[in-house]
Design a protein around this motif. Structure first.
Motif, mmCIF file in Angstrom:
data_model
loop_
_atom_site.group_PDB
_atom_site.id
_atom_site.type_symbol
_atom_site.label_atom_id
_atom_site.label_comp_id
_atom_site.label_asym_id
_atom_site.label_seq_id
_atom_site.Cartn_x
_atom_site.Cartn_y
_atom_site.Cartn_z
ATOM 1 N N PHE A 68 -0.078 22.660 -5.061
ATOM 2 C CA PHE A 68 1.143 21.899 -4.775
ATOM 3 C C PHE A 68 2.163 21.449 -5.875
ATOM 4 C CE2 PHE A 68 -1.800 20.969 -1.374
ATOM 5 C CZ PHE A 68 -1.274 21.285 -0.239
ATOM 6 N N ARG A 69 3.413 21.617 -5.779
ATOM 7 C CA ARG A 69 4.311 21.079 -6.976
ATOM 8 C C ARG A 69 4.013 19.647 -7.065
ATOM 9 N NH1 ARG A 69 8.975 21.008 -5.733
ATOM 10 N NH2 ARG A 69 9.075 21.682 -3.572
ATOM 11 N N LYS A 70 4.187 19.397 -8.399
ATOM 12 C CA LYS A 70 4.068 17.783 -8.493
ATOM 13 C C LYS A 70 5.296 17.123 -7.812
ATOM 14 C CE LYS A 70 4.221 14.561 -12.429
ATOM 15 N NZ LYS A 70 4.279 14.428 -14.185
ATOM 16 N N GLY A 71 4.825 16.114 -7.135
ATOM 17 C CA GLY A 71 5.710 15.300 -6.229
ATOM 18 C C GLY A 71 5.779 15.890 -5.057
ATOM 19 N N ALA A 72 5.294 17.054 -4.502
ATOM 20 C CA ALA A 72 5.289 17.709 -3.392
ATOM 21 C C ALA A 72 4.089 17.553 -2.307
ATOM 22 C CB ALA A 72 5.901 19.145 -3.423
ATOM 23 N N VAL A 73 3.098 16.953 -2.914
ATOM 24 C CA VAL A 73 1.954 16.931 -2.225
ATOM 25 C C VAL A 73 2.193 16.148 -0.725
ATOM 26 C CG1 VAL A 73 -0.475 15.684 -2.274
ATOM 27 C CG2 VAL A 73 0.725 16.731 -4.397
ATOM 28 N N PRO A 74 1.713 16.568 0.184
ATOM 29 C CA PRO A 74 1.858 15.831 1.542
ATOM 30 C C PRO A 74 1.181 14.557 1.512
ATOM 31 C CG PRO A 74 0.765 18.129 1.972
ATOM 32 C CD PRO A 74 0.846 17.976 0.408
ATOM 33 N N MET A 75 1.898 13.416 2.086
ATOM 34 C CA MET A 75 1.578 12.171 2.101
ATOM 35 C C MET A 75 0.126 12.089 2.703
ATOM 36 S SD MET A 75 1.812 8.959 1.081
ATOM 37 C CE MET A 75 3.372 8.706 0.582
ATOM 38 N N SER A 76 -0.039 12.928 3.744
ATOM 39 C CA SER A 76 -1.358 12.850 4.444
ATOM 40 C C SER A 76 -2.565 12.967 3.654
ATOM 41 C CB SER A 76 -1.358 13.686 5.831
ATOM 42 O OG SER A 76 -1.123 15.091 5.228
ATOM 43 N N VAL A 104 0.725 -1.235 0.032
ATOM 44 C CA VAL A 104 -0.115 -0.081 -0.089
ATOM 45 C C VAL A 104 0.870 1.212 0.005
ATOM 46 C CG1 VAL A 104 -1.682 1.451 1.386
ATOM 47 C CG2 VAL A 104 -2.071 -1.057 1.223
ATOM 48 N N GLU A 105 1.805 1.216 0.714
ATOM 49 C CA GLU A 105 2.675 2.419 0.631
ATOM 50 C C GLU A 105 3.366 2.626 -0.509
ATOM 51 O OE1 GLU A 105 5.712 2.323 4.050
ATOM 52 O OE2 GLU A 105 4.160 2.026 5.506
ATOM 53 N N LYS A 106 3.814 1.619 -1.027
ATOM 54 C CA LYS A 106 4.407 1.656 -2.392
ATOM 55 C C LYS A 106 3.641 2.502 -3.442
ATOM 56 C CE LYS A 106 7.171 -0.834 -5.998
ATOM 57 N NZ LYS A 106 7.529 -2.058 -6.286
ATOM 58 N N VAL A 107 2.355 2.116 -3.396
ATOM 59 C CA VAL A 107 1.441 2.266 -4.475
ATOM 60 C C VAL A 107 1.253 3.782 -4.096
ATOM 61 C CG1 VAL A 107 -0.946 2.243 -5.170
ATOM 62 C CG2 VAL A 107 0.303 0.302 -4.944
ATOM 63 N N LEU A 108 1.047 4.298 -2.745
ATOM 64 C CA LEU A 108 0.623 5.757 -2.373
ATOM 65 C C LEU A 108 1.799 6.405 -2.780
ATOM 66 C CD1 LEU A 108 -1.345 5.182 0.771
ATOM 67 C CD2 LEU A 108 -2.216 5.698 -1.344
ATOM 68 N N ALA A 109 2.992 6.215 -2.656
ATOM 69 C CA ALA A 109 4.188 6.722 -2.845
ATOM 70 C C ALA A 109 4.280 7.064 -4.623
ATOM 71 C CB ALA A 109 5.385 6.103 -2.604
ATOM 72 N N ASN A 110 4.031 6.348 -5.279
ATOM 73 C CA ASN A 110 3.702 6.393 -6.811
ATOM 74 C C ASN A 110 2.417 7.438 -7.106
ATOM 75 O OD1 ASN A 110 5.870 4.807 -7.482
ATOM 76 N ND2 ASN A 110 4.725 2.866 -7.694
ATOM 77 N N TYR A 111 1.561 7.184 -6.416
ATOM 78 C CA TYR A 111 0.431 8.301 -6.383
ATOM 79 C C TYR A 111 0.880 9.893 -6.390
ATOM 80 C CZ TYR A 111 -3.693 5.124 -7.046
ATOM 81 O OH TYR A 111 -4.417 4.489 -7.478
ATOM 82 N N ARG A 112 1.830 9.839 -5.215
ATOM 83 C CA ARG A 112 2.351 11.138 -4.821
ATOM 84 C C ARG A 112 3.430 11.552 -5.918
ATOM 85 N NH1 ARG A 112 6.621 12.359 0.007
ATOM 86 N NH2 ARG A 112 6.007 14.918 0.243
ATOM 87 N N LYS A 113 4.240 10.968 -6.256
ATOM 88 C CA LYS A 113 5.071 11.338 -7.411
ATOM 89 C C LYS A 113 4.470 11.878 -8.580
ATOM 90 C CE LYS A 113 8.723 8.018 -6.496
ATOM 91 N NZ LYS A 113 9.577 6.983 -7.209
#
Length: 445
Positions: free
Chosen positions: A44-52, A28-37
């Protein structure tokens, strides 16, 4: 992850799959990290969206997807490793208040298990394997038919002895309206035949169906009605004559024999009848074999006793199709398909115990023979092997055709096995008696 099975009985089980946070957290963390990128969120800049924020927006959906993947992969793996032979597919037990806000989950699946049973092909039975014999009457009728077919046809205005009459049988109430051609000797009562003599094209004759022909089954052909309606049918019908023909029969000479079978293949009426008998009985063998196969199938379904997980299968039927069924619809569907499922299991057991398999060469050889027969029907009696194999290759590139032909090959293998192992009585009958047997009207004694 922990998977356990509770056997409710011999044909029903419940599998429990327990998934802990450690099983899915990294995924789940890996998929969410890819979403964040790749997330594009205003402010928010691309890739800088807070994980929360990513977690709040996508976390639940990703969790459900990853847990479902784990479920499917590991449940299927478990079924294979445990060598469980199941019917249908696992059915998840619905939990109305399932809580996704905890770390660990427990899922339950109902299974319908294939029953254990044995098949005794050598058991005592009342089965009959018919051998259909072309009798003298049939051979003489065939010779007469050939003489008519190759003779001269003469149109007549008035019906005379020996003529054929074409016309329409009709009865509005019964929905009968069928054009047919018949010879006057087909009627059981000679007085009926005499009533046609002297009639002209356009005349209408009133008849009653009761006892009209020696065999009530002929009503099926002449009136175009179903088998269940013909027995004891007692209605008035009209026959409107629209054509009268007289036949000048062909002479049974060498010219006709050569036209039928090629030069000097047949040289006498006796040889002609022998050839007709051979060809007819070859066709009859196929019909008798098919009835035998059907009868053995019914016998095995009736005598091979085992329970099915019927309640499970009815629930599975409700969800298996594109459109869900109600419980009542699933009940009806199960009733219609139960015998088919039973024979599918019996056939599988017979194939396994007798090592019946279809090889590529079996399928290729069978397809070649089918194609040669089809080509012969169109006058290509001696096709080259190259031509045949070219068609075989095209046919076998079609998955639907391969499936259909494979079923036919296996059906032949099952027939040969049944002939060898099922203790049926061989009984010689005329074709007329075989038709009666087809409809359960002939004693097997």
């Amino acid at each position: 992850m922990n998977i356990t099975r509770n056997n409710v009985d011999a044909i029903n089980a419940v599998v429990t799959v327990e998934i802990s946070k450690s099983d899915y957290a990294d995924k789940v963390e890996k998929v969410l990290a890819n979403y964040r990128k790749n997330a594009a969120i205003p402010g928010f800049r691309k890739g800088a969206v807070p994980m929360s924020l990513i977690q709040k927006q996508y976390g639940k959906a990703v969790l459900l997807e990853e847990v479902n993947k784990l479920l499917q992969e590991n449940l299927n793996k478990y079924l294979v490793e445990e060598k469980l032979d199941i019917l249908g597919n696992p059915l998840p037990k619905v939990t109305e208040d399932f809580n996704w806000d905890v770390d660990d989950y427990k899922f339950e699946f109902e299974l319908g298990l294939t029953p254990e049973f044995s098949v005794d092909l050598s058991a005592n039975n009342d089965l009959v394997h018919y051998k259909i014999v072309a009798d003298d009457k049939m051979l003489n009728d065939q010779v007469t038919h050939i003489q008519k077919q190759y003779g001269k046809l003469i149109a007549k205005d008035t019906v005379e002895e020996g003529n054929d009459v074409s016309g329409i049988f009709a009865n509005e109430e019964k929905g009968i309206n069928n054009r047919t051609t018949l010879s006057l000797d087909v009627f059981a009562d000679k007085n009926v035949a005499k009533s046609f003599i002297g009639k002209k094209v356009g005349d209408v004759i009133s008849l009653n169906t009761k006892g009209l022909f020696e065999d009530d089954h002929k009503l099926m052909d002449f009136l175009a009605i179903g088998h269940d309606e013909v027995h004891g049918l007692d209605v008035d019908v009209t026959f409107t004559i629209d054509e009268v023909t007289a036949h000048e029969p062909a002479v049974l000479d060498q010219e006709l024999f050569d036209k039928l079978f090629g030069p000097k293949v047949i040289t006498s009426v006796e040889e002609l009848k022998a050839k007709i008998k051979e060809d007819l009985e070859k066709q009859f063998t196929q019909q008798a074999d098919q009835k035998f196969l059907n009868d053995v199938t019914e016998f095995l379904i009736t005598t091979t006793k085992f329970d099915l997980p019927s309640e499970f299968l009815k629930k599975w039927i409700q969800t298996a199709g594109e459109n869900p069924f109600s419980a009542e619809e699933a009940e009806v569907e199960y009733s219609k398909s139960e015998n088919g499922l039973r024979y599918q299991l019996i056939e599988g057991k017979v194939m396994q115990e007798n090592n019946l398999q279809i090889t590529f060469e079996d399928l290729k050889s069978y397809t070649s023979e089918v194609i040669k027969k089809q080509m012969a029907q169109f006058g290509q009696l001696n096709p080259t092997d190259e031509d045949v194999q070219g068609i075989v290759a095209r046919v076998m590139s079609n998955q639907d055709e391969v499936k259909r032909l494979s079923e036919q090959v296996m059906s032949e293998k099952m027939l040969h096995l049944y002939k060898d192992k099922v203790k049926a009585k061989i009984k010689e009958v005329s074709y007329e008696d075989f038709i009666k047997a087809m409809y359960g009207e002939l004693s097997t004694k």
